[in-house]
Design a protein around this motif. Structure first.
Motif, PDB file in Angstrom:
ATOM      1  N   THR A  92       0.835  -1.198   0.000  1.00  0.00           N
ATOM      2  CA  THR A  92       0.000   0.000   0.000  1.00  0.00           C
ATOM      3  C   THR A  92       0.865   1.241   0.000  1.00  0.00           C
ATOM      4  N   LYS A  93       0.216   2.362  -0.287  1.00  0.00           N
ATOM      5  CA  LYS A  93       0.943   3.619  -0.343  1.00  0.00           C
ATOM      6  C   LYS A  93       1.084   4.227   1.046  1.00  0.00           C
ATOM      7  N   LEU A  94       2.172   4.952   1.225  1.00  0.00           N
ATOM      8  CA  LEU A  94       2.405   5.711   2.443  1.00  0.00           C
ATOM      9  C   LEU A  94       2.220   7.185   2.138  1.00  0.00           C
ATOM     10  N   HIS A  95       1.953   7.950   3.175  1.00  0.00           N
ATOM     11  CA  HIS A  95       1.770   9.387   3.021  1.00  0.00           C
ATOM     12  C   HIS A  95       2.906  10.118   3.725  1.00  0.00           C
ATOM     13  N   GLY A  96       3.438  11.113   3.060  1.00  0.00           N
ATOM     14  CA  GLY A  96       4.518  11.909   3.621  1.00  0.00           C
ATOM     15  C   GLY A  96       4.277  13.391   3.428  1.00  0.00           C
ATOM     16  N   LYS A  97       5.267  14.175   3.808  1.00  0.00           N
ATOM     17  CA  LYS A  97       5.141  15.627   3.730  1.00  0.00           C
ATOM     18  C   LYS A  97       6.476  16.228   3.319  1.00  0.00           C
ATOM     19  N   ILE A  98       6.418  17.201   2.427  1.00  0.00           N
ATOM     20  CA  ILE A  98       7.630  17.925   2.037  1.00  0.00           C
ATOM     21  C   ILE A  98       8.023  18.856   3.180  1.00  0.00           C
ATOM     22  N   VAL A  99       9.197  18.622   3.755  1.00  0.00           N
ATOM     23  CA  VAL A  99       9.623  19.394   4.921  1.00  0.00           C
ATOM     24  C   VAL A  99      10.660  20.454   4.573  1.00  0.00           C
ATOM     25  N   LYS A 100      11.299  20.325   3.409  1.00  0.00           N
ATOM     26  CA  LYS A 100      12.316  21.322   3.075  1.00  0.00           C
ATOM     27  C   LYS A 100      12.511  21.365   1.575  1.00  0.00           C
TER      28      LYS A 100
ATOM     29  N   ASP B 210       9.590  13.805   4.625  1.00  0.00           N
ATOM     30  CA  ASP B 210       9.523  12.951   5.812  1.00  0.00           C
ATOM     31  C   ASP B 210       8.338  12.019   5.676  1.00  0.00           C
ATOM     32  N   VAL B 211       8.562  10.740   5.974  1.00  0.00           N
ATOM     33  CA  VAL B 211       7.525   9.719   5.861  1.00  0.00           C
ATOM     34  C   VAL B 211       7.492   8.916   7.155  1.00  0.00           C
ATOM     35  N   ASP B 212       6.311   8.811   7.768  1.00  0.00           N
ATOM     36  CA  ASP B 212       6.167   7.975   8.949  1.00  0.00           C
ATOM     37  C   ASP B 212       6.183   6.509   8.539  1.00  0.00           C
ATOM     38  N   ASN B 213       6.801   5.676   9.413  1.00  0.00           N
ATOM     39  CA  ASN B 213       6.858   4.229   9.156  1.00  0.00           C
ATOM     40  C   ASN B 213       7.446   3.937   7.777  1.00  0.00           C
ATOM     41  N   ILE B 214       8.576   4.569   7.486  1.00  0.00           N
ATOM     42  CA  ILE B 214       9.171   4.399   6.163  1.00  0.00           C
ATOM     43  C   ILE B 214       9.691   2.981   5.972  1.00  0.00           C
ATOM     44  N   GLY B 215       9.932   2.242   7.056  1.00  0.00           N
ATOM     45  CA  GLY B 215      10.327   0.847   6.919  1.00  0.00           C
ATOM     46  C   GLY B 215      11.832   0.669   6.819  1.00  0.00           C
ATOM     47  N   ASN B 216      12.241  -0.557   6.620  1.00  0.00           N
ATOM     48  CA  ASN B 216      13.659  -0.901   6.541  1.00  0.00           C
ATOM     49  C   ASN B 216      14.161  -0.730   5.111  1.00  0.00           C
ATOM     50  N   TYR B 217      14.227   0.506   4.683  1.00  0.00           N
ATOM     51  CA  TYR B 217      14.734   0.794   3.343  1.00  0.00           C
ATOM     52  C   TYR B 217      16.250   0.669   3.319  1.00  0.00           C
ATOM     53  N   PHE B 218      16.779   0.385   2.140  1.00  0.00           N
ATOM     54  CA  PHE B 218      18.213   0.499   1.929  1.00  0.00           C
ATOM     55  C   PHE B 218      18.548   1.968   1.717  1.00  0.00           C
ATOM     56  N   VAL B 219      19.655   2.393   2.245  1.00  0.00           N
ATOM     57  CA  VAL B 219      20.105   3.760   1.996  1.00  0.00           C
ATOM     58  C   VAL B 219      20.452   3.900   0.514  1.00  0.00           C
ATOM     59  N   ASN B 220      19.998   4.990  -0.088  1.00  0.00           N
ATOM     60  CA  ASN B 220      20.133   5.292  -1.519  1.00  0.00           C
ATOM     61  C   ASN B 220      19.192   4.456  -2.381  1.00  0.00           C
TER      62      ASN B 220
END
Length: 337
Positions: free
Chosen positions: A231-239, A254-264
């Motif tokens: 499912t899609k996540l919702h985020g907000k442009i912070v800068k 910034d995204v809440d509960n972004i999960g275990n992403y790989f950096v880059n």
């Protein structure tokens, strides 16, 4: 005969009541233009707010490494050991010098005691006692200096332990056991988080994106546990950064509960770049018959089923809508079931 007619009349009346009851419970919805954001899909890269290098504090050879790429570490944890054989030799020399000076210190104390006894008997002059005391002070200071030098060497040996600079996850380990390394060289890179998305947009969108705007973020691929699409996540442009680099505008999300992403890691992000006005109705207002979508509208002569062409499905303010491309006009009264 009369009894049959009466029963027939009752059946017709009940059928009429049954058919009329849904219409009496139907509601009307007035079609009005709905302003929705125009979304554009771009790629965002997952990055850590801080990436801290773990560096060697002394020169030497890598004796052992206790981590690898992807390992989790805690601040102050020993992650590697740098060994310098010269340190052991320097420490042995420092200990020998301390012992030699301690022997000289013991002799100086005996000389002071002897001079004190002779001076008490009047055999020797006061100057000899003063000279013995001076020699005792010199040797004592030399012992203190030697012990300080020994402490520096011991501390240098302790600094061969490479400590994790912060808690996080190890990204890279560019060295192997047996590698020769200099003081200050990088042993590992630790991502301490928190994670965020960095967007790189064409500069034509520079005036259309703004801080605080909501975005939609695609989760990675599939949910392997269930085998369904994520499912899609919702985020907000912070800068939004004020400098344009190589024709690109940089923005952070910034995204809440972004999960275990790989950096880059790259993931799709839908950002609002404009606003548009559409005609939309609730999903329950649409009826499909033989592959054609209809919407029932109220007219002066009753109701009329109008064929429509539908567009995308939207969710605005928690309400679900279906965009109607053709078939309806502003002000039409849609009959809802």
């Amino acid at each position: 005969m009369l009894r049959s007619i009466s029963w027939f009349a009752i059946a017709v009346l009940s059928t009429a009541v049954t058919l009329a009851s849904p219409a009496s419970q139907a509601a009307e919805f007035v079609v009005r233009p709905l302003v929705v954001p125009e979304m554009k899909a771009v790629f965002g890269e997952v990055e850590s707010r801080t990436v801290v290098p773990a560096r060697a504090r002394i020169s030497g050879t890598i004796g052992e490494i206790g981590i690898s790429e992807g390992s989790g570490v805690k601040e102050g944890e020993v992650i590697a050991l740098v060994v310098d054989d010269k340190i052991a030799l320097q420490l042995a020399a420092a200990e020998a010098r301390v012992k030699a000076l301690q022997s000289q210190l013991a002799n100086a104390r005996l000389a002071v005691d002897r001079a004190q006894q002779l001076q008490t008997r009047g055999v020797t002059a006061q100057s000899q006692l003063d000279a013995a005391n001076t020699q005792l002070s010199v040797v004592a200071n030399q012992v203190a200096a030697a012990e300080a030098e020994k402490a520096v060497i011991v501390q240098t040996a302790r600094e061969g332990r490479v400590l994790a600079p912060a808690s996080g996850r190890v990204l890279t380990v560019p060295v192997t056991p047996g590698s020769v390394i200099l003081a200050g060289e990088e042993i590992a890179r630790v991502a301490t988080g928190p994670y965020y998305l960095r967007l790189s947009l064409p500069e034509r969108y520079a005036t259309q994106i703004e801080e605080g705007a909501s975005v939609e973020v695609e989760e990675r691929g599939r949910n392997h546990a269930s085998g369904t699409l994520a499912t899609k996540l919702h985020g907000k442009i912070v800068k939004v950064y004020p400098e344009i680099v190589d024709g690109r505008v940089i923005a952070d999300v910034d995204v809440d509960n972004i999960g275990n992403y790989f950096v880059n890691e790259r993931t799709l992000v839908s950002i609002p770049i404009a606003k548009r006005s559409v005609l939309a109705v609730p999903p329950e207002a649409v009826q499909t018959l033989h592959g054609i979508d209809y919407v029932r509208i109220a007219t002066v002569n009753g109701t009329l089923d109008v064929a429509v062409i539908l567009g995308e499905r939207l969710e605005v303010g928690g309400d679900k809508w279906v965009v109607v491309l053709t078939g309806l006009h502003d002000g039409d009264k849609v009959v809802l079931p």
